[in-house]
Design a protein around this motif. Structure first.
Motif, PDB file in Angstrom:
ATOM      1  N   PRO A 357       0.834  -1.211   0.000  1.00 17.55           N
ATOM      2  CA  PRO A 357       0.000   0.000   0.000  1.00 17.55           C
ATOM      3  C   PRO A 357       0.865   1.256   0.000  1.00 17.55           C
ATOM      4  O   PRO A 357       1.860   1.335   0.725  1.00 17.55           O
ATOM      5  CB  PRO A 357      -0.809  -0.123   1.298  1.00 17.55           C
ATOM      6  CG  PRO A 357      -0.045  -1.065   2.158  1.00 17.55           C
ATOM      7  CD  PRO A 357       0.654  -1.996   1.230  1.00 17.55           C
ATOM      8  N   THR A 358       0.503   2.203  -0.844  1.00 17.60           N
ATOM      9  CA  THR A 358       1.244   3.466  -0.918  1.00 17.60           C
ATOM     10  C   THR A 358       0.426   4.639  -0.377  1.00 17.60           C
ATOM     11  O   THR A 358       0.988   5.612   0.111  1.00 17.60           O
ATOM     12  CB  THR A 358       1.654   3.752  -2.368  1.00 17.60           C
ATOM     13  OG1 THR A 358       0.499   3.714  -3.217  1.00 17.60           O
ATOM     14  CG2 THR A 358       2.661   2.704  -2.849  1.00 17.60           C
ATOM     15  N   LYS A 359      -0.898   4.543  -0.472  1.00 22.18           N
ATOM     16  CA  LYS A 359      -1.767   5.568   0.121  1.00 22.18           C
ATOM     17  C   LYS A 359      -2.144   5.097   1.519  1.00 22.18           C
ATOM     18  O   LYS A 359      -2.813   4.076   1.678  1.00 22.18           O
ATOM     19  CB  LYS A 359      -3.019   5.774  -0.738  1.00 22.18           C
ATOM     20  CG  LYS A 359      -4.009   6.770  -0.154  1.00 22.18           C
ATOM     21  CD  LYS A 359      -5.250   6.886  -1.027  1.00 22.18           C
ATOM     22  CE  LYS A 359      -6.290   7.789  -0.380  1.00 22.18           C
ATOM     23  NZ  LYS A 359      -6.796   7.240   0.890  1.00 22.18           N
ATOM     24  N   ILE A 360      -1.713   5.808   2.543  1.00 27.83           N
ATOM     25  CA  ILE A 360      -1.887   5.372   3.922  1.00 27.83           C
ATOM     26  C   ILE A 360      -3.081   6.080   4.563  1.00 27.83           C
ATOM     27  O   ILE A 360      -3.182   7.313   4.544  1.00 27.83           O
ATOM     28  CB  ILE A 360      -0.606   5.636   4.740  1.00 27.83           C
ATOM     29  CG1 ILE A 360       0.576   4.912   4.109  1.00 27.83           C
ATOM     30  CG2 ILE A 360      -0.789   5.218   6.195  1.00 27.83           C
ATOM     31  CD1 ILE A 360       0.409   3.413   4.011  1.00 27.83           C
ATOM     32  N   ASP A 361      -3.992   5.280   5.141  1.00 23.76           N
ATOM     33  CA  ASP A 361      -5.164   5.828   5.833  1.00 23.76           C
ATOM     34  C   ASP A 361      -4.907   6.011   7.330  1.00 23.76           C
ATOM     35  O   ASP A 361      -5.446   6.924   7.952  1.00 23.76           O
ATOM     36  CB  ASP A 361      -6.363   4.896   5.641  1.00 23.76           C
ATOM     37  CG  ASP A 361      -6.717   4.703   4.182  1.00 23.76           C
ATOM     38  OD1 ASP A 361      -6.903   5.721   3.486  1.00 23.76           O
ATOM     39  OD2 ASP A 361      -6.778   3.544   3.723  1.00 23.76           O
ATOM     40  N   SER A 363      -1.667   6.208   9.939  1.00 21.97           N
ATOM     41  CA  SER A 363      -0.228   6.240  10.162  1.00 21.97           C
ATOM     42  C   SER A 363       0.009   6.262  11.669  1.00 21.97           C
ATOM     43  O   SER A 363      -0.280   7.258  12.344  1.00 21.97           O
ATOM     44  CB  SER A 363       0.400   7.470   9.501  1.00 21.97           C
ATOM     45  OG  SER A 363       1.806   7.443   9.639  1.00 21.97           O
ATOM     46  N   SER A 432      -8.837  -0.420   4.993  1.00 23.40           N
ATOM     47  CA  SER A 432      -7.947   0.728   5.102  1.00 23.40           C
ATOM     48  C   SER A 432      -6.493   0.279   5.021  1.00 23.40           C
ATOM     49  O   SER A 432      -6.158  -0.868   5.309  1.00 23.40           O
ATOM     50  CB  SER A 432      -8.194   1.486   6.411  1.00 23.40           C
ATOM     51  OG  SER A 432      -8.011   0.641   7.528  1.00 23.40           O
ATOM     52  N   ASN A 433      -5.647   1.200   4.591  1.00 18.35           N
ATOM     53  CA  ASN A 433      -4.212   0.952   4.503  1.00 18.35           C
ATOM     54  C   ASN A 433      -3.527   1.477   5.757  1.00 18.35           C
ATOM     55  O   ASN A 433      -3.721   2.641   6.138  1.00 18.35           O
ATOM     56  CB  ASN A 433      -3.623   1.637   3.270  1.00 18.35           C
ATOM     57  CG  ASN A 433      -4.194   1.084   1.981  1.00 18.35           C
ATOM     58  OD1 ASN A 433      -4.595  -0.066   1.910  1.00 18.35           O
ATOM     59  ND2 ASN A 433      -4.226   1.919   0.949  1.00 18.35           N
ATOM     60  N   ARG A 498       3.642  -2.223   6.856  1.00 20.17           N
ATOM     61  CA  ARG A 498       2.403  -1.782   6.206  1.00 20.17           C
ATOM     62  C   ARG A 498       1.535  -2.997   5.892  1.00 20.17           C
ATOM     63  O   ARG A 498       2.056  -4.068   5.562  1.00 20.17           O
ATOM     64  CB  ARG A 498       2.705  -1.022   4.904  1.00 20.17           C
ATOM     65  CG  ARG A 498       3.338   0.337   5.106  1.00 20.17           C
ATOM     66  CD  ARG A 498       3.494   1.097   3.790  1.00 20.17           C
ATOM     67  NE  ARG A 498       4.065   2.413   3.994  1.00 20.17           N
ATOM     68  CZ  ARG A 498       4.231   3.323   3.031  1.00 20.17           C
ATOM     69  NH1 ARG A 498       3.856   3.025   1.785  1.00 20.17           N
ATOM     70  NH2 ARG A 498       4.758   4.499   3.305  1.00 20.17           N
TER      71      ARG A 498
END
Length: 506
Positions: A357-361, A363, A432-433, A498
């Motif tokens: 995953p590159t788009k993080i929901d 962190s 979700s990421n 991740r």
């Protein structure tokens, strides 16, 4: 050309494709098997280090039975508890797709199996191949209640590496020369660190370097030219271990039931709960060679078991009855972090449909370390400087970042040594990421910490030393081919993982 009830046309080739897909699906189901097993948890007399102890086992075996299945198979395991303690079993690393209640953590996904009671676990292996393991998930019973869980490729499929002639599980463990529950109870009572183990074991046996142990030393028989797959499992309670085979190179091909791009090493490091598959070729002069494991211990001034366990790789065409001692490998020093870093930095996953995953929901930033609770001097206050060791987190207000920021790996103020009491959870949304920075701390001492994500897996996108710096360290992340793991050995001093909160289908 045919029409459906809505007047739409259905092309013959599309009907044929549907038939082929359906037949392929039915064929894959036909190949899958359901394996029924009976596990009886019971007390068993076992002699090690010259003394006999009544330990808790499954089916009277130590280690317990090996479960060997194929990708796509279903396991139905009936567990009967004939021991005197509550117990549950955890299938470490299995992705529990739609069966979270089969995961096994006591008081989390199930109530414990009481003495005299029975519980049946049922789950399906979905898109997993390689080496995992199972163990008790109640108190410290997993010190002796554990076994290998081997997942072969589906029928008609093969390994993504040359097929081995010989395969063997190598389960690394710890042995205490006393009742393990008494060891745990003493630590809880005193508030001090638990007594370290008296020996390490390979497949339940300490090996030639311990007293009264040489007769039971584990032996793996090979022929010259054999390609050998060793499935190395670290079942120790809380000890990282180096592993090596004298005079043989190890080709690492898998970790935590996820294939890796092969690389060679003379030594591997396996954290508690982790598994690593290695290939070796029996290309040395016919003889006997030690396989050996010893501690990797990073906590400063903390006691640890500084012994070495051995097994023997024995060439069948070596001289019969040879009295020469096996060759012993040279293992790294107990605090050789450079060797560990060089080893783990070579891990790269092979291409798959699972994308990082590159788009993080979400962190998150979690600090990891020991806590100390101040207490009045006495028999229940035997931790460092009149304290008791403390750790445990669950309410739904677990903070996403540390409530107090400090120099995590520097000289930490004693005012920060005592944790706040609480049982807290952090809630995540489905689909979700998630990114989690796992930051080690120097409270008492920095050290490696094993952390396991139950019923799931994650990408290890970065590791490093010192305090994690999002401005400079993020650019160094491996988002192309990071290793996929279910257990991370948080290094000295940070790691970033991740994962995606969905049911993943390849």
């Amino acid at each position: 050309m045919e029409a459906n009830n809505n007047g739409c046309c259905i092309r013959p080739w599309f009907l044929m494709l549907l038939v082929v897909l359906k037949l392929s699906f039915i064929a894959s189901l036909a190949d899958a098997e359901t394996h029924y097993r009976d596990f009886v948890v019971q007390q068993t007399p076992v002699k090690r280090l010259c003394r006999t102890h009544n330990i808790i086992t499954v089916n009277g075996q130590f280690p317990g039975p090996t479960l060997a299945v194929r990708n796509g198979d279903t396991l139905v395991i009936k567990v009967t508890n004939r021991a005197r303690y509550n117990v549950t079993l955890h299938w470490h690393g299995i992705r529990q797709m739609r069966t979270p209640w089969a995961d096994g953590p006591e008081y989390v996904t199930q109530c414990p199996i009481k003495p005299g009671a029975t519980y049946t676990y049922r789950f399906t292996i979905e898109n997993q191949e390689g080496t995992l393991w199972w163990h008790a998930h109640s108190r410290w019973l997993r010190a002796t209640v554990y076994g290998a869980l081997i997942i072969f490729p589906k029928s008609g499929s093969s390994y993504p590496f040359p097929k081995p002639n010989v395969e063997a599980p190598i389960i690394l463990g710890e042995w205490w020369d006393r009742n393990i529950i008494d060891v745990m109870r003493q630590a809880i009572f005193t508030g001090a660190a638990p007594n370290v183990s008296d020996a390490y074991t390979i497949n339940g046996q300490p090996g030639d370097l311990y007293r009264c142990s040489s007769k039971g030393t584990t032996k793996i028989s090979v022929k010259s030219g054999d390609r050998v797959l060793l499935r190395v499992i670290n079942a120790a309670l809380n000890q990282q271990l180096f592993f090596s085979v004298a005079n043989h190179k190890l080709t690492v091909v898998e970790a935590d039931a996820a294939y890796l791009k092969p690389f060679t090493s003379r030594v591997i490091m396996v954290g508690p709960g982790q598994t690593t598959n290695v290939l070796l070729t029996a290309d040395q002069p016919p003889a006997r060679y030690y396989m050996a494991a010893s501690a990797y211990a990073t906590a400063q001034n903390a006691p640890f078991d500084n012994t070495t366990t051995t097994a023997i790789l024995e060439y069948q065409n070596s001289r019969s009855g040879s009295s020469s001692s096996p060759v012993l490998p040279q293992l790294p020093a107990f605090n050789d972090t450079a060797t560990v870093t060089a080893f783990t930095s070579q891990m790269r996953s092979i291409p798959s449909n699972a994308k990082v995953p590159t788009k993080i929901d979400h962190s998150l930033f979690f600090t990891v370390g020991l806590g100390f609770v101040n207490c009045a001097p006495g028999p229940r206050c035997q931790g460092p400087n009149n304290t008791r060791f403390a750790a445990r987190v669950f309410t739904t207000d677990f903070p996403p970042v540390p409530p107090v920021k400090f120099d995590y790996t520097g000289n930490v103020s004693r005012a920060l040594w005592q944790p706040r009491f609480g049982t807290k959870l952090y809630k995540l949304k489905f689909d979700s990421n998630v990114q989690i920075v796992l930051q080690d701390t120097a409270i008492f001492s920095t050290e490696d910490h094993p952390i396991h994500l139950h019923g799931y897996h994650f990408f290890v996108v970065g590791q490093g030393f010192g305090n994690f710096n999002p401005q400079t360290d993020t650019s160094k992340f491996n988002l192309v081919d990071p290793p996929v793991r279910n257990t991370i050995d948080v290094p000295v001093v940070w790691a970033v993982i991740r994962f995606v909160l969905i049911i993943q289908v390849r």
